[in-house]
Every structure is written in C-alpha cells, then in structure tokens.
Design a protein around this motif. Structure first.
Motif, PDB file in Angstrom:
ATOM      1  N   LEU A  46       0.838  -1.202   0.000  1.00 33.79           N
ATOM      2  CA  LEU A  46       0.000   0.000   0.000  1.00 33.79           C
ATOM      3  C   LEU A  46       0.872   1.251   0.000  1.00 33.79           C
ATOM      4  CD1 LEU A  46      -2.904   1.124   0.111  1.00 33.79           C
ATOM      5  CD2 LEU A  46      -2.691   1.153   2.596  1.00 33.79           C
TER       6      LEU A  46
ATOM      7  N   LEU B 256      -6.125   3.546   9.341  1.00 33.18           N
ATOM      8  CA  LEU B 256      -7.428   3.592   8.669  1.00 33.18           C
ATOM      9  C   LEU B 256      -8.485   4.210   9.582  1.00 33.18           C
ATOM     10  CD1 LEU B 256      -7.486   0.053   7.027  1.00 33.18           C
ATOM     11  CD2 LEU B 256      -7.220   2.244   5.853  1.00 33.18           C
TER      12      LEU B 256
ATOM     13  N   CYS C  33      -6.848  -4.109   0.863  1.00 28.92           N
ATOM     14  CA  CYS C  33      -7.055  -3.338   2.092  1.00 28.92           C
ATOM     15  C   CYS C  33      -8.553  -3.165   2.356  1.00 28.92           C
ATOM     16  CB  CYS C  33      -6.372  -1.977   1.961  1.00 28.92           C
ATOM     17  SG  CYS C  33      -6.462  -0.955   3.423  1.00 28.92           S
ATOM     18  N   PHE C  34      -9.303  -2.880   1.322  1.00 30.77           N
ATOM     19  CA  PHE C  34     -10.755  -2.723   1.451  1.00 30.77           C
ATOM     20  C   PHE C  34     -11.392  -4.039   1.891  1.00 30.77           C
ATOM     21  CE2 PHE C  34     -15.124  -2.532  -0.027  1.00 30.77           C
ATOM     22  CZ  PHE C  34     -15.522  -1.269   0.414  1.00 30.77           C
TER      23      PHE C  34
ATOM     24  N   VAL D 101      -7.322   7.061   1.703  1.00 29.14           N
ATOM     25  CA  VAL D 101      -6.226   6.117   1.966  1.00 29.14           C
ATOM     26  C   VAL D 101      -5.321   6.039   0.736  1.00 29.14           C
ATOM     27  CG1 VAL D 101      -5.704   3.647   2.252  1.00 29.14           C
ATOM     28  CG2 VAL D 101      -7.393   4.751   3.734  1.00 29.14           C
ATOM     29  N   TRP D 102      -5.921   5.937  -0.418  1.00 27.55           N
ATOM     30  CA  TRP D 102      -5.139   5.831  -1.643  1.00 27.55           C
ATOM     31  C   TRP D 102      -4.380   7.133  -1.934  1.00 27.55           C
ATOM     32  CZ3 TRP D 102      -2.959   2.244  -4.154  1.00 27.55           C
ATOM     33  CH2 TRP D 102      -2.454   2.472  -5.437  1.00 27.55           C
ATOM     34  N   ARG D 103      -5.073   8.266  -1.767  1.00 21.50           N
ATOM     35  CA  ARG D 103      -4.429   9.555  -2.035  1.00 21.50           C
ATOM     36  C   ARG D 103      -3.262   9.837  -1.084  1.00 21.50           C
ATOM     37  NH1 ARG D 103      -9.618  11.433  -2.423  1.00 21.50           N
ATOM     38  NH2 ARG D 103      -9.482  12.319  -0.336  1.00 21.50           N
TER      39      ARG D 103
ATOM     40  N   PHE E 138     -11.556   5.286   1.986  1.00 21.36           N
ATOM     41  CA  PHE E 138     -10.602   4.509   1.192  1.00 21.36           C
ATOM     42  C   PHE E 138     -10.028   5.308   0.019  1.00 21.36           C
ATOM     43  CE2 PHE E 138     -12.250   1.060   3.711  1.00 21.36           C
ATOM     44  CZ  PHE E 138     -11.086   0.355   3.975  1.00 21.36           C
TER      45      PHE E 138
ATOM     46  N   LEU F 101      -4.914  -1.591  -2.516  1.00 24.00           N
ATOM     47  CA  LEU F 101      -6.097  -0.878  -2.039  1.00 24.00           C
ATOM     48  C   LEU F 101      -7.300  -1.811  -1.988  1.00 24.00           C
ATOM     49  CD1 LEU F 101      -7.340   1.760  -1.053  1.00 24.00           C
ATOM     50  CD2 LEU F 101      -7.924   2.262  -3.422  1.00 24.00           C
TER      51      LEU F 101
ATOM     52  N   ASP G 293      -1.392  -1.131  -7.010  1.00 24.12           N
ATOM     53  CA  ASP G 293      -2.816  -0.978  -7.341  1.00 24.12           C
ATOM     54  C   ASP G 293      -3.701  -2.008  -6.654  1.00 24.12           C
ATOM     55  OD1 ASP G 293      -2.166   1.125  -8.941  1.00 24.12           O
ATOM     56  OD2 ASP G 293      -2.233  -0.001 -10.822  1.00 24.12           O
TER      57      ASP G 293
ATOM     58  N   ARG H 108      -1.417   7.537   0.613  1.00 22.92           N
ATOM     59  CA  ARG H 108      -0.634   6.317   0.876  1.00 22.92           C
ATOM     60  C   ARG H 108       0.845   6.624   1.094  1.00 22.92           C
ATOM     61  NH1 ARG H 108      -1.891   6.796  -4.355  1.00 22.92           N
ATOM     62  NH2 ARG H 108      -0.227   6.602  -5.882  1.00 22.92           N
TER      63      ARG H 108
ATOM     64  N   GLN I 185     -16.384   4.913   1.336  1.00 23.20           N
ATOM     65  CA  GLN I 185     -15.723   5.150   0.049  1.00 23.20           C
ATOM     66  C   GLN I 185     -14.787   6.357   0.129  1.00 23.20           C
ATOM     67  OE1 GLN I 185     -15.803   3.194  -2.604  1.00 23.20           O
ATOM     68  NE2 GLN I 185     -17.131   1.797  -1.473  1.00 23.20           N
TER      69      GLN I 185
END
Length: 174
Positions: A9, A69, A20-21, A52-54, A49, A17, A14, A56, A46
């Motif tokens: 992560l 999280l 992780c979800f 979380v991606w933005r 998460f 995520l 890719d 990371r 949503q």
C-alpha cells in the motif's frame, strides 16, 4: 501477509487498495456506524478509502494499518458531522407545549403565581390547612393529627380558606 499489505500500500501497488478494502472494510464500517447515520456509512467508507489511496505516501508500513485507517475514518466522520446542517425551526413558529389540562405551561405558571399570592393573604392557620391538603396531599384527618388539632377545626379552616381564596381569585366584574 499484513506486513506485505502495508508495504504494498505504501509503495502504491494498485491491488493493495482492493485488498485493504476487503480486509479492513468491515472494521471501517463498524467504526463509522458509531458516528454517522446508516444511510451515510457506505458513502463515507468510500471517501475514507479514496483518502487512503491519495495519502498512501504518508503511511509508514512499520505502523498499524488498522489504526491508520481508523484515524482517517474518524477525521472523515467528524468532517461529515460538521458539514451537516441541523434541521431547525424558528421559535416563533413553535407553539408552547400544552399542559395536561390543554393550556400552555406559561398560563399555568401565571395561575400558580396568582394562587401563591392569594394564599399569602390568608390567615396562617387557613393557609397551613390548605397547603397541607393540596400541596402536601394529606387528608383532613392526617392534617388534624399532624397539627394536633380537632378534625372539625381542620374542616372549618379549610372551608373558610377556600371561600376566601375563591373571593381573592375571582375577578371582579366591572
């Protein structure tokens, strides 16, 4: 497996995520359930998460992923609650609540004040008998025993006091 998920992560993998979800989505949902309305949980999950991606690159893989999280979930829940516009009604539109007799509490307060003023004008023995009967919820026999006076005296004081109260509280016709 969790350590590798943390590293993947943080590295921007890719598939991390989605994993992780799958792994922590229910944890985030149950956490959000404590703060937001049920209809908002999925949308907020949503948002969590996506953040979380933005963000990371700020995640330290040596730290706890669930704690990170939940920190993000907490912040988004607070933001969501702050953004809500509370439903309000102007005070001039709302009527005063009615009391048990159908009148508003304000009317009852005014009447109570008027009765208290009238009671204060009674002779002490009459006032005492009426207050014990109506406010103390005592029978005339109980009042007689408490005051150590004959029952007939209690009845006479109560009757005279109630007649006087009636005169004091009845508006004089103009």
């Amino acid at each position: 497996m969790t350590d590798t998920l943390n590293v993947r992560l943080a590295d921007g993998d890719d598939t991390a995520l989605a994993e992780c979800f799958r792994t922590h989505g229910s944890l985030v949902r149950s956490y959000l359930r404590r703060f937001v309305a049920p209809q908002d949980i999925e949308d907020l999950q949503q948002i969590v998460f996506a953040e979380v991606w933005r963000s990371r690159h700020r995640f330290d893989p040596a730290r706890s992923l669930p704690a990170w999280l939940l920190g993000i979930a907490h912040n988004r829940a607070v933001d969501h609650l702050r953004a809500r516009v509370p439903q309000t009604v102007p005070l001039d539109v709302v009527a005063d609540p009615a009391g048990p007799d159908g009148r508003t509490h304000g009317d009852g307060m005014a009447e109570r004040d008027e009765v208290q003023r009238a009671l204060a004008e009674l002779p002490a023995p009459q006032r005492q008998a009426i207050e014990l009967a109506y406010y103390g919820d005592m029978t005339q026999r109980e009042i007689a025993e408490r005051l150590s006076i004959p029952l007939g005296t209690v009845k006479a004081r109560t009757a005279r006091g109630l007649r006087r109260l009636s005169d004091l509280l009845t508006p004089v016709a103009a």
